[in-house]
Each structure stands twice: as structure tokens, then as C-alpha cells.
Design a protein around this motif. Structure first.
Motif, PDB file in Angstrom:
ATOM      1  N   LEU A 165     -19.258   2.374   9.896  1.00  0.00           N
ATOM      2  CA  LEU A 165     -20.342   1.710   9.166  1.00  0.00           C
ATOM      3  C   LEU A 165     -20.993   2.622   8.128  1.00  0.00           C
ATOM      4  O   LEU A 165     -21.335   2.182   7.034  1.00  0.00           O
ATOM      5  CB  LEU A 165     -21.387   1.180  10.148  1.00  0.00           C
ATOM      6  CG  LEU A 165     -20.916   0.028  11.035  1.00  0.00           C
ATOM      7  CD1 LEU A 165     -21.996  -0.341  12.051  1.00  0.00           C
ATOM      8  CD2 LEU A 165     -20.529  -1.185  10.201  1.00  0.00           C
ATOM      9  N   SER A 166     -21.134   3.897   8.460  1.00  0.00           N
ATOM     10  CA  SER A 166     -21.765   4.814   7.509  1.00  0.00           C
ATOM     11  C   SER A 166     -20.818   5.241   6.383  1.00  0.00           C
ATOM     12  O   SER A 166     -21.265   5.829   5.399  1.00  0.00           O
ATOM     13  CB  SER A 166     -22.336   6.033   8.225  1.00  0.00           C
ATOM     14  OG  SER A 166     -21.325   6.761   8.853  1.00  0.00           O
ATOM     15  N   ASN A 167     -19.527   4.938   6.512  1.00  0.00           N
ATOM     16  CA  ASN A 167     -18.548   5.287   5.476  1.00  0.00           C
ATOM     17  C   ASN A 167     -17.775   4.060   4.996  1.00  0.00           C
ATOM     18  O   ASN A 167     -16.703   4.187   4.405  1.00  0.00           O
ATOM     19  CB  ASN A 167     -17.563   6.332   6.013  1.00  0.00           C
ATOM     20  CG  ASN A 167     -18.254   7.636   6.288  1.00  0.00           C
ATOM     21  OD1 ASN A 167     -18.519   8.408   5.392  1.00  0.00           O
ATOM     22  ND2 ASN A 167     -18.578   7.866   7.549  1.00  0.00           N
ATOM     23  N   LYS A 168     -18.320   2.886   5.244  1.00  0.00           N
ATOM     24  CA  LYS A 168     -17.650   1.622   4.943  1.00  0.00           C
ATOM     25  C   LYS A 168     -17.191   1.551   3.490  1.00  0.00           C
ATOM     26  O   LYS A 168     -16.064   1.146   3.206  1.00  0.00           O
ATOM     27  CB  LYS A 168     -18.601   0.475   5.265  1.00  0.00           C
ATOM     28  CG  LYS A 168     -17.998  -0.893   5.218  1.00  0.00           C
ATOM     29  CD  LYS A 168     -19.021  -1.911   5.707  1.00  0.00           C
ATOM     30  CE  LYS A 168     -18.597  -3.329   5.753  1.00  0.00           C
ATOM     31  NZ  LYS A 168     -17.379  -3.755   5.217  1.00  0.00           N
ATOM     32  N   PHE A 169     -18.042   1.967   2.563  1.00  0.00           N
ATOM     33  CA  PHE A 169     -17.707   1.922   1.137  1.00  0.00           C
ATOM     34  C   PHE A 169     -16.456   2.741   0.820  1.00  0.00           C
ATOM     35  O   PHE A 169     -15.688   2.402  -0.057  1.00  0.00           O
ATOM     36  CB  PHE A 169     -18.889   2.431   0.300  1.00  0.00           C
ATOM     37  CG  PHE A 169     -19.151   3.902   0.453  1.00  0.00           C
ATOM     38  CD1 PHE A 169     -18.618   4.810  -0.430  1.00  0.00           C
ATOM     39  CD2 PHE A 169     -19.920   4.374   1.512  1.00  0.00           C
ATOM     40  CE1 PHE A 169     -18.853   6.176  -0.276  1.00  0.00           C
ATOM     41  CE2 PHE A 169     -20.162   5.734   1.664  1.00  0.00           C
ATOM     42  CZ  PHE A 169     -19.626   6.640   0.767  1.00  0.00           C
ATOM     43  N   GLN A 170     -16.264   3.810   1.543  1.00  0.00           N
ATOM     44  CA  GLN A 170     -15.132   4.718   1.334  1.00  0.00           C
ATOM     45  C   GLN A 170     -13.861   4.182   1.990  1.00  0.00           C
ATOM     46  O   GLN A 170     -12.764   4.441   1.519  1.00  0.00           O
ATOM     47  CB  GLN A 170     -15.498   6.071   1.958  1.00  0.00           C
ATOM     48  CG  GLN A 170     -14.915   7.262   1.306  1.00  0.00           C
ATOM     49  CD  GLN A 170     -15.390   8.537   2.007  1.00  0.00           C
ATOM     50  OE1 GLN A 170     -16.378   8.566   2.732  1.00  0.00           O
ATOM     51  NE2 GLN A 170     -14.670   9.601   1.783  1.00  0.00           N
ATOM     52  N   LEU A 171     -14.012   3.429   3.065  1.00  0.00           N
ATOM     53  CA  LEU A 171     -12.881   3.001   3.883  1.00  0.00           C
ATOM     54  C   LEU A 171     -12.322   1.638   3.490  1.00  0.00           C
ATOM     55  O   LEU A 171     -11.120   1.410   3.588  1.00  0.00           O
ATOM     56  CB  LEU A 171     -13.292   2.976   5.358  1.00  0.00           C
ATOM     57  CG  LEU A 171     -13.676   4.319   5.953  1.00  0.00           C
ATOM     58  CD1 LEU A 171     -14.412   4.132   7.261  1.00  0.00           C
ATOM     59  CD2 LEU A 171     -12.448   5.190   6.142  1.00  0.00           C
TER      60      LEU A 171
END
Length: 70
Positions: A6-12
Motif C-alpha cells: 500500500l505504501s508503494n502502490k504507485f511504484q508497483l
């Protein structure tokens, strides 16, 4: 892992499935290294001049190589 996702969703989310899994695994290792570094026992050792080095490594099953995540 859900918190890390969730904290890296934009990256994943923009990555293909396999690449996303690999990156999520690497992010998890890095998070665990930070968790270890934040423990009282490690902090006290560093404060007392003990040279403790924490390594974040990940093993790639496809290549058989170990990657140092710095």
C-alpha cells in the motif's frame, strides 16, 4: 507485506506481475533491515561503538544470484 504494498502502490501497479513480485520482495527486505536497525539492542551496540553491519540480501531463484540491496 500489505503495508509495504500500500505504501508503494504507485511504484508497483505499473509493473508486470513478476517484476512487481520481485520489487515487493526487495522492498520487504529493506523494511526488515530498517526494523532491525531500529531495535534497542542494535542502537545500544552502535552507541557503544560496536561495529554492527546489517546486510539486506535477496536471492534470485531464476539466476541463482544473491543481490545486495545496500
Amino acid at each position: 507485506l500489505n503495508e509495504i504494498y500500500l505504501s508503494n502502490k504507485f511504484q508497483l501497479d505499473d509493473k508486470p506481475s513478476k517484476e512487481c513480485e520481485n520489487l515487493l520482495s526487495e522492498l520487504n527486505v529493506k523494511k526488515q533491515v530498517r526494523n532491525i536497525a531500529a531495535t534497542n539492542i542494535v542502537k545500544k551496540a552502535w552507541d557503544n561503538g560496536v561495529n554492527i553491519v546489517i546486510h539486506g540480501l535477496i536471492y534470485d531463484l531464476e539466476t541463482g544470484l544473491i543481490k545486495d540491496l545496500n
